[in-house]
Design a protein around this motif. Sequence first.
Motif, PDB file in Angstrom:
ATOM      1  N   THR A 138      38.582  19.190  22.049  1.00  0.00           N
ATOM      2  CA  THR A 138      38.567  20.053  21.376  1.00  0.00           C
ATOM      3  C   THR A 138      37.518  20.909  21.389  1.00  0.00           C
ATOM      4  OG1 THR A 138      41.104  20.251  20.359  1.00  0.00           O
ATOM      5  CG2 THR A 138      39.171  22.213  19.967  1.00  0.00           C
ATOM      6  N   ALA A 139      36.388  19.825  20.424  1.00  0.00           N
ATOM      7  CA  ALA A 139      35.165  19.756  20.561  1.00  0.00           C
ATOM      8  C   ALA A 139      34.780  19.526  22.003  1.00  0.00           C
ATOM      9  CB  ALA A 139      34.544  18.212  20.223  1.00  0.00           C
ATOM     10  N   MET A 140      34.759  19.275  23.078  1.00  0.00           N
ATOM     11  CA  MET A 140      34.315  18.586  23.748  1.00  0.00           C
ATOM     12  C   MET A 140      34.744  19.999  24.416  1.00  0.00           C
ATOM     13  SD  MET A 140      32.676  15.878  25.047  1.00  0.00           S
ATOM     14  CE  MET A 140      33.506  14.960  27.080  1.00  0.00           C
ATOM     15  N   ASP A 141      35.531  20.760  24.415  1.00  0.00           N
ATOM     16  CA  ASP A 141      36.233  22.325  25.287  1.00  0.00           C
ATOM     17  C   ASP A 141      35.014  22.901  24.069  1.00  0.00           C
ATOM     18  OD1 ASP A 141      37.776  21.306  27.055  1.00  0.00           O
ATOM     19  OD2 ASP A 141      39.396  21.693  25.796  1.00  0.00           O
ATOM     20  N   LEU A 142      34.294  23.382  23.083  1.00  0.00           N
ATOM     21  CA  LEU A 142      34.088  24.053  22.360  1.00  0.00           C
ATOM     22  C   LEU A 142      32.221  24.166  21.841  1.00  0.00           C
ATOM     23  CD1 LEU A 142      35.758  24.175  19.157  1.00  0.00           C
ATOM     24  CD2 LEU A 142      35.893  25.852  21.143  1.00  0.00           C
TER      25      LEU A 142
ATOM     26  N   LYS B  71      26.991  17.559  25.657  1.00  0.00           N
ATOM     27  CA  LYS B  71      26.563  16.877  26.536  1.00  0.00           C
ATOM     28  C   LYS B  71      25.341  15.711  25.931  1.00  0.00           C
ATOM     29  CE  LYS B  71      27.034  19.827  30.382  1.00  0.00           C
ATOM     30  NZ  LYS B  71      26.612  21.913  30.729  1.00  0.00           N
ATOM     31  N   GLU B  72      25.188  16.670  24.673  1.00  0.00           N
ATOM     32  CA  GLU B  72      23.884  15.652  23.728  1.00  0.00           C
ATOM     33  C   GLU B  72      23.873  14.358  22.795  1.00  0.00           C
ATOM     34  OE1 GLU B  72      21.112  17.725  21.841  1.00  0.00           O
ATOM     35  OE2 GLU B  72      21.515  19.718  22.614  1.00  0.00           O
ATOM     36  N   TYR B  73      25.546  13.901  23.106  1.00  0.00           N
ATOM     37  CA  TYR B  73      26.041  12.838  22.577  1.00  0.00           C
ATOM     38  C   TYR B  73      26.873  11.929  23.005  1.00  0.00           C
ATOM     39  CZ  TYR B  73      23.959  16.071  18.674  1.00  0.00           C
ATOM     40  OH  TYR B  73      23.052  17.303  18.307  1.00  0.00           O
TER      41      TYR B  73
ATOM     42  N   GLY C 279      40.778  11.439  20.417  1.00  0.00           N
ATOM     43  CA  GLY C 279      39.425  10.317  19.350  1.00  0.00           C
ATOM     44  C   GLY C 279      39.451  12.321  18.504  1.00  0.00           C
ATOM     45  N   TYR C 280      38.365  11.953  17.440  1.00  0.00           N
ATOM     46  CA  TYR C 280      37.897  12.855  16.263  1.00  0.00           C
ATOM     47  C   TYR C 280      36.624  12.808  17.223  1.00  0.00           C
ATOM     48  CZ  TYR C 280      36.405   8.499  13.553  1.00  0.00           C
ATOM     49  OH  TYR C 280      35.922   7.353  13.266  1.00  0.00           O
ATOM     50  N   PHE C 281      35.948  14.266  16.553  1.00  0.00           N
ATOM     51  CA  PHE C 281      34.683  14.606  16.728  1.00  0.00           C
ATOM     52  C   PHE C 281      34.592  15.218  15.249  1.00  0.00           C
ATOM     53  CE2 PHE C 281      31.741  18.321  16.204  1.00  0.00           C
ATOM     54  CZ  PHE C 281      30.405  17.575  16.793  1.00  0.00           C
ATOM     55  N   ILE C 282      32.614  14.653  14.014  1.00  0.00           N
ATOM     56  CA  ILE C 282      32.921  14.947  12.586  1.00  0.00           C
ATOM     57  C   ILE C 282      31.716  15.670  12.962  1.00  0.00           C
ATOM     58  CG2 ILE C 282      32.858  14.133  10.981  1.00  0.00           C
ATOM     59  CD1 ILE C 282      35.111  12.977  11.575  1.00  0.00           C
ATOM     60  N   ARG C 283      31.410  16.193  12.726  1.00  0.00           N
ATOM     61  CA  ARG C 283      29.651  16.622  11.918  1.00  0.00           C
ATOM     62  C   ARG C 283      29.457  17.568  11.021  1.00  0.00           C
ATOM     63  NH1 ARG C 283      26.904  21.416  15.982  1.00  0.00           N
ATOM     64  NH2 ARG C 283      28.904  22.524  15.672  1.00  0.00           N
TER      65      ARG C 283
ATOM     66  N   ASN D 183      35.231   8.209  20.315  1.00  0.00           N
ATOM     67  CA  ASN D 183      34.820   9.148  18.600  1.00  0.00           C
ATOM     68  C   ASN D 183      33.570   9.305  18.406  1.00  0.00           C
ATOM     69  OD1 ASN D 183      37.707   8.411  17.908  1.00  0.00           O
ATOM     70  ND2 ASN D 183      36.651   6.544  16.655  1.00  0.00           N
ATOM     71  N   ILE D 184      33.353  10.772  18.197  1.00  0.00           N
ATOM     72  CA  ILE D 184      31.560  11.048  17.822  1.00  0.00           C
ATOM     73  C   ILE D 184      31.643  11.707  16.555  1.00  0.00           C
ATOM     74  CG2 ILE D 184      29.461  12.483  18.548  1.00  0.00           C
ATOM     75  CD1 ILE D 184      30.900  12.631  20.670  1.00  0.00           C
ATOM     76  N   VAL D 185      30.746  11.115  15.709  1.00  0.00           N
ATOM     77  CA  VAL D 185      30.018  11.882  14.203  1.00  0.00           C
ATOM     78  C   VAL D 185      29.037  11.701  14.585  1.00  0.00           C
ATOM     79  CG1 VAL D 185      29.935  10.457  12.275  1.00  0.00           C
ATOM     80  CG2 VAL D 185      31.763  10.201  13.095  1.00  0.00           C
TER      81      VAL D 185
END
Length: 377
Positions: free
Chosen positions: A71-75, A80-82, A97-101, A129-131
């Motif tokens: 979902t985070a990739m789509d939004l 691309k930076e991370y 996996g999860y995306f947290i910011r 995952n990306i945080v």
Amino acid sequence: MDIDRKAYGHRAPERPELSRLADLPEEDKATLVRSGIDPDAQVSGSFMLTDSSTVHCDCSDPNVEVLPMQTAMDLHDGLKEYSWKLMEKESDQVDGGYFIRSRPGATVTYPLQTCLYLAEDRSAQDVHNIVIAEEGSTLNILSGCASAPGVRSGLHVGISEIYVKKGATLSFTMVHNWAEEMAVRPKTKIMVEEGGTFISNYICLKPAKDLVMYPTATLNGQGAVATFNSVFLSTPGSTIDSGSRVILKAPDTRAEVVSRAVSMGGKIYARGHLVGEVPGVKAHLECDGLILSDSGLIHAIPELEARCNDLEMSHEAAVGKIAQEEIEYLMARGVSEEDARSLIIKGFLSLDIMGLPDELKRDMEETIQKAGSEGAM
């Protein structure tokens, strides 16, 4: 140790979504609590991946964003930076996996909970995952990794890319609660910018058969700080190969790596590596091991790598058994031998980490009590 992925070929069915973690079956909820995740706790957000299905993702704090990775990739235009900037992409096979910011300047009051759960026996779980702790923010994450009751074997590969921006603070506590035949491969890299602070707490008292992990933090801005605290308990038949690496690339950066390892008959390789690349950095590495069985192994491997002068790096490493005089001291004050051993092990492991559920603390106490009892044999 090489992994034969063919041994984990079972494919898990799609899991239904849950509006609340509290709606999980009782035995799953109990497993989560023993993994540091309290379904009834007040949190800023929560995420749960069961096998390859995101079964829960919720966020109540506007200061933080919690999303399934796809979902985070789509939004966010593919992140691309991370995405795959700290870690080399080894395979296209990712189960979730999860995306947290956290938002810039925000203090996220309550912790975030994430759970990576394996519910299908002899299956593999590949996670990315990306945080991101944005500039000036404060974020606290509690992460539990576990296998469900009835699961004996499986493979977990968890890849995490973590970014701590200028002046931000990220505290990341991970609890592993795996079945006895699990193979586990967490792979984590962290980038810390100027004035940022990264704190890692890792607990593994229910060891898998084969665990290998070596998170690496790069301190890339002046005044950045990284702290790693790890505690391990290895039982017969288990092998834990774990450590932490910090690369100090900017002036006035600081690092501390502390590990405590207890072998009840298993093998533990406790690694630590500090790399000082510029003048004015300070770092300390400490590896302590306690052997409770003649069949156990603890191999402490501290490394200091200085690439310039005018820096301060140090290390301490010690491995031994419980001193008899310590046991006798406590016994002289009315404590049984078994309880004396448990008290010494508890003090050695230093498990006073804030934010852990009470039931998990009780489970840890029982594990330590068992270690003290078996150590007396």
